[in-house]
Design a protein around this motif. Structure first.
Motif, PDB file in Angstrom:
ATOM      1  N   LEU A 199       0.818  -1.219   0.000  1.00 11.38           N
ATOM      2  CA  LEU A 199       0.000   0.000   0.000  1.00 11.38           C
ATOM      3  C   LEU A 199       0.853   1.272   0.000  1.00 11.38           C
ATOM      4  N   TYR A 200       1.915   1.278   0.786  1.00 14.27           N
ATOM      5  CA  TYR A 200       2.588   2.560   1.061  1.00 14.27           C
ATOM      6  C   TYR A 200       4.083   2.606   0.816  1.00 14.27           C
ATOM      7  N   LEU A 201       4.712   1.453   0.610  1.00 13.09           N
ATOM      8  CA  LEU A 201       6.183   1.465   0.513  1.00 13.09           C
ATOM      9  C   LEU A 201       6.674   2.206  -0.739  1.00 13.09           C
ATOM     10  N   ASP A 202       6.107   1.876  -1.896  1.00 18.67           N
ATOM     11  CA  ASP A 202       6.604   2.495  -3.132  1.00 18.67           C
ATOM     12  C   ASP A 202       6.474   4.016  -3.102  1.00 18.67           C
ATOM     13  N   GLY A 203       5.354   4.478  -2.600  1.00 17.82           N
ATOM     14  CA  GLY A 203       5.126   5.920  -2.525  1.00 17.82           C
ATOM     15  C   GLY A 203       6.171   6.599  -1.661  1.00 17.82           C
ATOM     16  N   ALA A 204       6.427   6.001  -0.500  1.00 15.56           N
ATOM     17  CA  ALA A 204       7.400   6.601   0.419  1.00 15.56           C
ATOM     18  C   ALA A 204       8.800   6.565  -0.196  1.00 15.56           C
ATOM     19  N   LEU A 205       9.137   5.440  -0.866  1.00 13.81           N
ATOM     20  CA  LEU A 205      10.470   5.328  -1.489  1.00 13.81           C
ATOM     21  C   LEU A 205      10.642   6.358  -2.596  1.00 13.81           C
ATOM     22  N   ALA A 206       9.587   6.536  -3.394  1.00 16.26           N
ATOM     23  CA  ALA A 206       9.675   7.499  -4.495  1.00 16.26           C
ATOM     24  C   ALA A 206       9.856   8.918  -3.956  1.00 16.26           C
ATOM     25  N   ALA A 207       9.100   9.237  -2.927  1.00 12.76           N
ATOM     26  CA  ALA A 207       9.202  10.581  -2.337  1.00 12.76           C
ATOM     27  C   ALA A 207      10.607  10.811  -1.787  1.00 12.76           C
ATOM     28  N   LEU A 208      11.148   9.784  -1.121  1.00 10.69           N
ATOM     29  CA  LEU A 208      12.497   9.898  -0.547  1.00 10.69           C
ATOM     30  C   LEU A 208      13.558  10.044  -1.633  1.00 10.69           C
ATOM     31  N   ALA A 209      13.424   9.231  -2.681  1.00  5.81           N
ATOM     32  CA  ALA A 209      14.429   9.251  -3.759  1.00  5.81           C
ATOM     33  C   ALA A 209      14.486  10.626  -4.407  1.00  5.81           C
ATOM     34  N   GLU A 210      13.306  11.237  -4.545  1.00  4.75           N
ATOM     35  CA  GLU A 210      13.278  12.548  -5.172  1.00  4.75           C
ATOM     36  C   GLU A 210      13.916  13.610  -4.280  1.00  4.75           C
ATOM     37  N   ALA A 211      13.629  13.507  -2.985  1.00  2.00           N
ATOM     38  CA  ALA A 211      14.122  14.536  -2.071  1.00  2.00           C
ATOM     39  C   ALA A 211      15.585  14.339  -1.700  1.00  2.00           C
ATOM     40  N   LYS A 212      16.059  13.108  -1.780  1.00  2.00           N
ATOM     41  CA  LYS A 212      17.421  12.826  -1.332  1.00  2.00           C
ATOM     42  C   LYS A 212      18.069  11.841  -2.310  1.00  2.00           C
ATOM     43  N   PRO A 213      18.458  12.327  -3.478  1.00  5.23           N
ATOM     44  CA  PRO A 213      18.888  11.444  -4.566  1.00  5.23           C
ATOM     45  C   PRO A 213      20.069  10.531  -4.215  1.00  5.23           C
ATOM     46  N   GLY A 214      20.986  10.974  -3.385  1.00  2.00           N
ATOM     47  CA  GLY A 214      22.168  10.164  -3.110  1.00  2.00           C
ATOM     48  C   GLY A 214      21.943   9.047  -2.093  1.00  2.00           C
ATOM     49  N   LEU A 215      20.738   8.961  -1.565  1.00  4.01           N
ATOM     50  CA  LEU A 215      20.493   8.020  -0.469  1.00  4.01           C
ATOM     51  C   LEU A 215      20.502   6.574  -0.962  1.00  4.01           C
ATOM     52  N   SER A 216      21.176   5.737  -0.219  1.00  5.69           N
ATOM     53  CA  SER A 216      21.184   4.315  -0.547  1.00  5.69           C
ATOM     54  C   SER A 216      20.147   3.615   0.340  1.00  5.69           C
ATOM     55  N   VAL A 217      19.080   3.090  -0.297  1.00  9.97           N
ATOM     56  CA  VAL A 217      17.933   2.563   0.464  1.00  9.97           C
ATOM     57  C   VAL A 217      17.741   1.078   0.203  1.00  9.97           C
ATOM     58  N   ALA A 218      17.482   0.329   1.250  1.00  8.98           N
ATOM     59  CA  ALA A 218      17.061  -1.067   1.108  1.00  8.98           C
ATOM     60  C   ALA A 218      15.750  -1.255   1.871  1.00  8.98           C
ATOM     61  N   THR A 219      15.049  -2.330   1.586  1.00  9.98           N
ATOM     62  CA  THR A 219      13.795  -2.591   2.307  1.00  9.98           C
ATOM     63  C   THR A 219      13.847  -3.980   2.915  1.00  9.98           C
TER      64      THR A 219
END
Ligand code: ADP
Ligand code: ZN
Length: 367
Positions: A50-70
């Motif tokens: 329900l919510y993971l992709d949305g949150a990841l997309a928002a984060l990626a846009e705001a903080k492009p250099g961030l290395s994220v795993a789930t």
């Protein structure tokens, strides 16, 4: 969109709780809560789709250099285990997480407790940002820094106090929350009124229908007020050495019911935590009245409010009062002089009372 509400938890490791609709889509807000270059988002199998992709997309846009795993666990209380905790640590290891990494807990209390505990332990403690998606997690478990996993022999036996770096509660997520989970959260909301503020109980009585209808404004108000009560207690007593135990109103009875039913709430054939606490609060109020500490009319009023919110107010059929009493005696809240309860002075004012005699408790359990 209304500006989000903000509640501050003061103290050495203070943080803010932000409450409002659409906050998970606000990448800049999420990014502000992150310090380093690594983030692990922990979620469960219901919440992630329900919510993971949305949150990841928002984060990626705001903080492009961030290395994220789930890291996603199956839903349910039975997943709050040392095994899942270990897997979570491996996920941090694979991510290459250093001390400035952040764990984001996207989900209900189970995800919050597990992710929080992993954050407390990874390299002796890294930031955890709580993104609660259940009402119960928004008003209770995401605030205050208690983290833990269960053992087969008992709930929350392994854990740590580890305050979050921030709590961001996106109230839009409550739209998909199952009714039963919403009501369970409302039980903890009622608890704050019962312990701290009769005026809040009045407010809940007049907004019960709006809350059940998930009216945004009513929910935001209930959450913000609940968080303010919790923030206040937690700031005064972060390690539960005194006053914080007041939050256990209804919980001594409630835990006895949950344990006696073998924590069957998540499988549907027992009470869940909020439901057990609802019954427990009615019992605590009645015990207060029986001991001459509060009026019986107040106990009835509390019962009616909980009933209106669709919560159970009676001990489930088949549970033996003696067995419940035995559970409470085993609980850490008992000492040689008798049982310890959070009881009412009156509706909206509670205190911790030790030395309550077994017979008095049994009488209330048998009513
Ligand atoms: P709690 O927050 O009550 O401690 P859980 O973390 O077990 O409990 O969450 C309760 C259930 O609700 C779980 O099955 C979880 O996957 C599900 N859930 C959590 N948040 C949402 C949501 N916003 N929408 C739908 N289901 C959700
Ligand atoms: Zn509780």
């Amino acid at each position: 969109m209304n500006a989000p509400r903000k509640v501050e938890v003061s103290g050495e490791a203070g943080y803010s709780i932000e409450i409002g609709p659409g906050l998970l889509a606000d990448g800049a807000r999420l990014a502000r809560a992150l310090r380093g270059r690594h983030a692990l988002v922990v979620s469960d199998g219901n919440v992630a789709p329900l919510y993971l992709d949305g949150a990841l997309a928002a984060l990626a846009e705001a903080k492009p250099g961030l290395s994220v795993a789930t890291f996603t666990i199956p839903p349910g209380e039975h997943e709050k285990t040392l095994e899942r905790f270990t897997e979570c640590l491996h996920a941090l290891s694979e991510l290459g997480a250093t001390r400035d990494a952040t764990v984001l807990a996207l989900g209900g209390g189970v995800v919050g407790d597990l992710a929080g505990f992993a954050a407390a332990c990874w390299m002796r403690g890294i930031d955890c940002v709580q993104l609660p998606t259940t009402l119960l997690a928004m008003v209770d478990s995401s605030v205050g820094g208690k983290t833990a996993v269960d053992l087969p022999s008992g709930k929350n036996l392994v854990g740590a106090f580890h305050p979050p770096r921030a709590v961001i509660a996106d109230t839009s997520t409550l739209r998909t929350l199952p009714d039963r989970e919403l009501r369970a959260g409302l039980a903890e909301v009622v608890k704050y009124g019962a312990i701290f503020d009769a005026g809040f109980l009045d407010w809940l009585e007049s907004h019960a229908d709006a809350l059940l209808a998930r009216d945004d404004a009513a929910l935001a108000e209930a959450i913000a007020r609940s968080c303010a009560f919790k923030a206040d207690v937690v700031a005064r007593d972060p390690y539960e050495r005194g006053d914080r135990a007041m939050l256990n109103f209804g919980h001594t009875f409630g835990h006895a019911i949950e344990t006696e039913q073998g924590y069957a709430g998540t499988t549907g054939d027992g009470l869940n935590h909020g439901e057990a606490v609802a019954v427990g609060m009615v019992l605590a109020a009645r015990l207060s009245a029986a001991l001459g500490r509060a009026g019986a009319a107040d106990a009835e009023r509390l019962q009616r409010l909980l009933e209106r919110l669709g919560l159970p107010v009676r001990i489930p059929a088949g549970l033996d009062p003696q067995a419940l009493l035995a559970r409470m005696r085993l609980d850490k809240k008992a000492d040689a002089s008798g049982l310890r309860f959070v009881l009412w002075d009156r509706a909206g004012a509670a205190r911790i009372v030790s030395g309550v005699a077994d017979e008095q408790v049994l009488a209330v359990l048998r009513e």
